[in-house]
Design a protein around this motif. Structure first.
Motif, PDB file in Angstrom:
ATOM      1  N   ALA A  44      58.866 -67.053  30.503  1.00  9.07           N
ATOM      2  CA  ALA A  44      57.585 -66.444  30.900  1.00  9.07           C
ATOM      3  C   ALA A  44      57.013 -67.089  32.157  1.00  9.07           C
ATOM      4  O   ALA A  44      56.334 -66.420  32.937  1.00  9.07           O
ATOM      5  N   ILE A  45      57.285 -68.377  32.343  1.00  8.92           N
ATOM      6  CA  ILE A  45      56.709 -69.042  33.527  1.00  8.92           C
ATOM      7  C   ILE A  45      57.733 -69.139  34.670  1.00  8.92           C
ATOM      8  O   ILE A  45      57.507 -69.833  35.654  1.00  8.92           O
ATOM      9  N   GLY A  46      58.859 -68.440  34.516  1.00  8.99           N
ATOM     10  CA  GLY A  46      59.836 -68.353  35.607  1.00  8.99           C
ATOM     11  C   GLY A  46      60.666 -69.610  35.799  1.00  8.99           C
ATOM     12  O   GLY A  46      61.093 -69.926  36.906  1.00  8.99           O
ATOM     13  N   VAL A  47      60.879 -70.339  34.682  1.00  3.68           N
ATOM     14  CA  VAL A  47      61.614 -71.608  34.757  1.00  3.68           C
ATOM     15  C   VAL A  47      62.920 -71.492  33.975  1.00  3.68           C
ATOM     16  O   VAL A  47      62.964 -70.868  32.922  1.00  3.68           O
ATOM     17  N   ARG A  48      63.977 -72.092  34.508  1.00  2.06           N
ATOM     18  CA  ARG A  48      65.270 -72.103  33.813  1.00  2.06           C
ATOM     19  C   ARG A  48      65.275 -73.192  32.756  1.00  2.06           C
ATOM     20  O   ARG A  48      65.059 -74.367  33.078  1.00  2.06           O
ATOM     21  N   TYR A  49      65.510 -72.822  31.522  1.00  5.93           N
ATOM     22  CA  TYR A  49      65.558 -73.804  30.428  1.00  5.93           C
ATOM     23  C   TYR A  49      66.948 -74.430  30.446  1.00  5.93           C
ATOM     24  O   TYR A  49      67.917 -73.804  30.034  1.00  5.93           O
TER      25      TYR A  49
ATOM     26  N   MET B 232      60.872 -84.197  44.513  1.00  6.29           N
ATOM     27  CA  MET B 232      60.734 -83.237  43.414  1.00  6.29           C
ATOM     28  C   MET B 232      59.522 -83.617  42.567  1.00  6.29           C
ATOM     29  O   MET B 232      59.275 -84.785  42.312  1.00  6.29           O
ATOM     30  N   LYS B 233      58.824 -82.601  42.127  1.00  4.43           N
ATOM     31  CA  LYS B 233      57.620 -82.842  41.325  1.00  4.43           C
ATOM     32  C   LYS B 233      57.905 -82.499  39.862  1.00  4.43           C
ATOM     33  O   LYS B 233      58.321 -81.389  39.549  1.00  4.43           O
ATOM     34  N   VAL B 234      57.666 -83.481  39.019  1.00  3.22           N
ATOM     35  CA  VAL B 234      57.981 -83.340  37.591  1.00  3.22           C
ATOM     36  C   VAL B 234      56.689 -83.381  36.764  1.00  3.22           C
ATOM     37  O   VAL B 234      55.857 -84.268  36.953  1.00  3.22           O
ATOM     38  N   LEU B 235      56.573 -82.421  35.877  1.00  4.29           N
ATOM     39  CA  LEU B 235      55.418 -82.386  34.966  1.00  4.29           C
ATOM     40  C   LEU B 235      55.903 -82.668  33.544  1.00  4.29           C
ATOM     41  O   LEU B 235      56.814 -82.012  33.041  1.00  4.29           O
TER      42      LEU B 235
ATOM     43  N   ARG C 173      63.475 -73.665  39.420  1.00  4.71           N
ATOM     44  CA  ARG C 173      62.748 -74.712  38.703  1.00  4.71           C
ATOM     45  C   ARG C 173      63.358 -74.908  37.314  1.00  4.71           C
ATOM     46  O   ARG C 173      63.813 -73.966  36.683  1.00  4.71           O
ATOM     47  N   LYS C 174      63.339 -76.175  36.869  1.00  4.60           N
ATOM     48  CA  LYS C 174      64.056 -76.494  35.625  1.00  4.60           C
ATOM     49  C   LYS C 174      63.112 -76.898  34.504  1.00  4.60           C
ATOM     50  O   LYS C 174      62.114 -77.578  34.744  1.00  4.60           O
ATOM     51  N   GLY C 175      63.473 -76.513  33.301  1.00  2.26           N
ATOM     52  CA  GLY C 175      62.688 -76.882  32.126  1.00  2.26           C
ATOM     53  C   GLY C 175      63.537 -77.577  31.087  1.00  2.26           C
ATOM     54  O   GLY C 175      64.728 -77.294  30.940  1.00  2.26           O
ATOM     55  N   ALA C 176      62.933 -78.506  30.368  1.00  2.00           N
ATOM     56  CA  ALA C 176      63.643 -79.198  29.289  1.00  2.00           C
ATOM     57  C   ALA C 176      62.677 -79.459  28.144  1.00  2.00           C
ATOM     58  O   ALA C 176      61.458 -79.507  28.348  1.00  2.00           O
ATOM     59  N   PHE C 177      63.253 -79.613  26.965  1.00  2.00           N
ATOM     60  CA  PHE C 177      62.435 -79.848  25.775  1.00  2.00           C
ATOM     61  C   PHE C 177      62.959 -81.066  25.020  1.00  2.00           C
ATOM     62  O   PHE C 177      64.168 -81.194  24.806  1.00  2.00           O
ATOM     63  N   ILE C 178      62.036 -81.928  24.621  1.00  2.00           N
ATOM     64  CA  ILE C 178      62.364 -83.059  23.748  1.00  2.00           C
ATOM     65  C   ILE C 178      61.634 -82.824  22.436  1.00  2.00           C
ATOM     66  O   ILE C 178      60.408 -82.648  22.424  1.00  2.00           O
ATOM     67  N   GLY C 179      62.379 -82.775  21.345  1.00  2.00           N
ATOM     68  CA  GLY C 179      61.760 -82.536  20.044  1.00  2.00           C
ATOM     69  C   GLY C 179      62.104 -83.651  19.078  1.00  2.00           C
ATOM     70  O   GLY C 179      63.217 -84.178  19.104  1.00  2.00           O
TER      71      GLY C 179
ATOM     72  N   LEU D 166      53.158 -73.232  37.463  1.00  2.00           N
ATOM     73  CA  LEU D 166      53.710 -72.292  38.441  1.00  2.00           C
ATOM     74  C   LEU D 166      54.377 -72.977  39.631  1.00  2.00           C
ATOM     75  O   LEU D 166      55.069 -72.318  40.402  1.00  2.00           O
ATOM     76  N   THR D 167      54.161 -74.291  39.782  1.00  2.00           N
ATOM     77  CA  THR D 167      54.670 -74.931  40.997  1.00  2.00           C
ATOM     78  C   THR D 167      55.582 -76.129  40.784  1.00  2.00           C
ATOM     79  O   THR D 167      56.358 -76.464  41.683  1.00  2.00           O
ATOM     80  N   LYS D 168      55.505 -76.785  39.642  1.00  2.00           N
ATOM     81  CA  LYS D 168      56.316 -77.998  39.458  1.00  2.00           C
ATOM     82  C   LYS D 168      57.808 -77.655  39.467  1.00  2.00           C
ATOM     83  O   LYS D 168      58.213 -76.610  38.941  1.00  2.00           O
ATOM     84  N   ASP D 169      58.600 -78.553  40.022  1.00  2.00           N
ATOM     85  CA  ASP D 169      60.049 -78.319  40.100  1.00  2.00           C
ATOM     86  C   ASP D 169      60.722 -78.508  38.751  1.00  2.00           C
ATOM     87  O   ASP D 169      61.729 -77.868  38.452  1.00  2.00           O
ATOM     88  N   VAL D 170      60.176 -79.436  37.976  1.00  2.00           N
ATOM     89  CA  VAL D 170      60.729 -79.725  36.646  1.00  2.00           C
ATOM     90  C   VAL D 170      59.578 -79.813  35.645  1.00  2.00           C
ATOM     91  O   VAL D 170      58.552 -80.426  35.928  1.00  2.00           O
ATOM     92  N   ILE D 171      59.755 -79.182  34.494  1.00  2.00           N
ATOM     93  CA  ILE D 171      58.750 -79.270  33.432  1.00  2.00           C
ATOM     94  C   ILE D 171      59.451 -79.761  32.160  1.00  2.00           C
ATOM     95  O   ILE D 171      60.431 -79.168  31.710  1.00  2.00           O
ATOM     96  N   ILE D 172      58.939 -80.867  31.632  1.00  2.00           N
ATOM     97  CA  ILE D 172      59.509 -81.411  30.388  1.00  2.00           C
ATOM     98  C   ILE D 172      58.424 -81.366  29.317  1.00  2.00           C
ATOM     99  O   ILE D 172      57.335 -81.907  29.502  1.00  2.00           O
TER     100      ILE D 172
END
Ligand SMILES: Cc1cc2nc3c(=O)[nH]c(=O)nc-3n(C[C@H](O)[C@H](O)[C@H](O)COP(=O)(O)O)c2cc1C
Length: 195
Positions: free
Chosen positions: A156-161, A15-18, A127-133, A87-93
């Motif tokens: 907007a970028i097609g990722v599940r938050y 899995m590719k994580v950004l 693809r999954k998204g997460a936020f650290i604040g 558009l391609t990463k599996d996970v975006i944090i």
């Protein structure tokens, strides 16, 4: 007699994580928390990559709606590096401090520039998204404003938050190091996202 030997072919999918670090303060609280999350993901076998937004040249959206034609932004800057990753990463944090109940302007510029991706009406993928604040105060509504921004950015970028980690009461540079439980939460978030 022909003997056919079938070798078992194992495909190892990594899995590719950004990680997107949104604070203009380098090696501060958001950065440390993001590193913990990425460490957790890496330990689960993910390939991780970290972008520090303030090191990139990202101009604000000019609102000219040129992207409405084809989903392509006409501004030529470091967003050209980011768009393919978004558009391609599996996970975006995304990890960011709270500035006046919003996001730092450089990170907001990156998000605004994703209008060009919003135009494409991308379906929500796996693809999954997460936020650290992180913010200095203990205000109950500290994350209310950015909550919607992050929600609709991922959409907007097609990722599940899928998850968020909100840290209150942390102000000074690297003060987060005094709170091992928050660091553990970030690490566990990275591990969880990798599964
Ligand atoms: C311009 C600016 C605005 C800020 N606004 C808020 C705010 O509205 N609420 C809050 O709790 N903290 C606020 N803070 C404090 C930061 O969120 C806090 O120091 C955070 O830990 C910084 O994280 P960093 O080390 O990743 O930059 C602000 C800080 C700055 C520099």
């Amino acid at each position: 007699m022909v003997k056919t030997i079938c070798n078992e072919i194992k495909y190892h999918f990594k899995m590719k994580v950004l990680g997107i670090m949104g604070s203009p303060r380098r090696e501060g609280n958001s950065s440390i928390l993001l590193d913990e999350a990425l460490r957790g993901a890496e330990e689960e076998g993910c390939e991780v990559e970290k972008f520090i937004v303030s090191m990139l040249n990202i101009l604000p959206c000019n609102g000219d709606e040129e992207c409405f034609k084809d989903g392509i932004c006409t501004i030529n800057d470091d967003m050209n590096l980011i768009y393919p990753k978004l558009l391609t990463k599996d996970v975006i944090i995304i990890s960011s401090p709270i500035f006046f109940y919003g996001l730092p302007s450089s990170l907001k510029a990156l998000i605004d520039r994703c209008q060009a991706l919003w135009v494409r009406k991308l379906p929500i993928s796996k693809r999954k998204g997460a936020f650290i604040g992180v913010g200095a105060t203990h205000s109950k509504d500290l994350f209310d404003g950015i909550g919607l921004t992050i929600k609709y950015f991922f959409k907007a970028i097609g990722v599940r938050y899928v998850n968020s980690l909100f840290v209150r009461g942390v102000e000074k540079k690297q003060e987060i190091k005094k709170y091992p439980s928050f660091l553990k939460d970030a690490y566990n978030l990275g591990k969880m996202l990798a599964k």
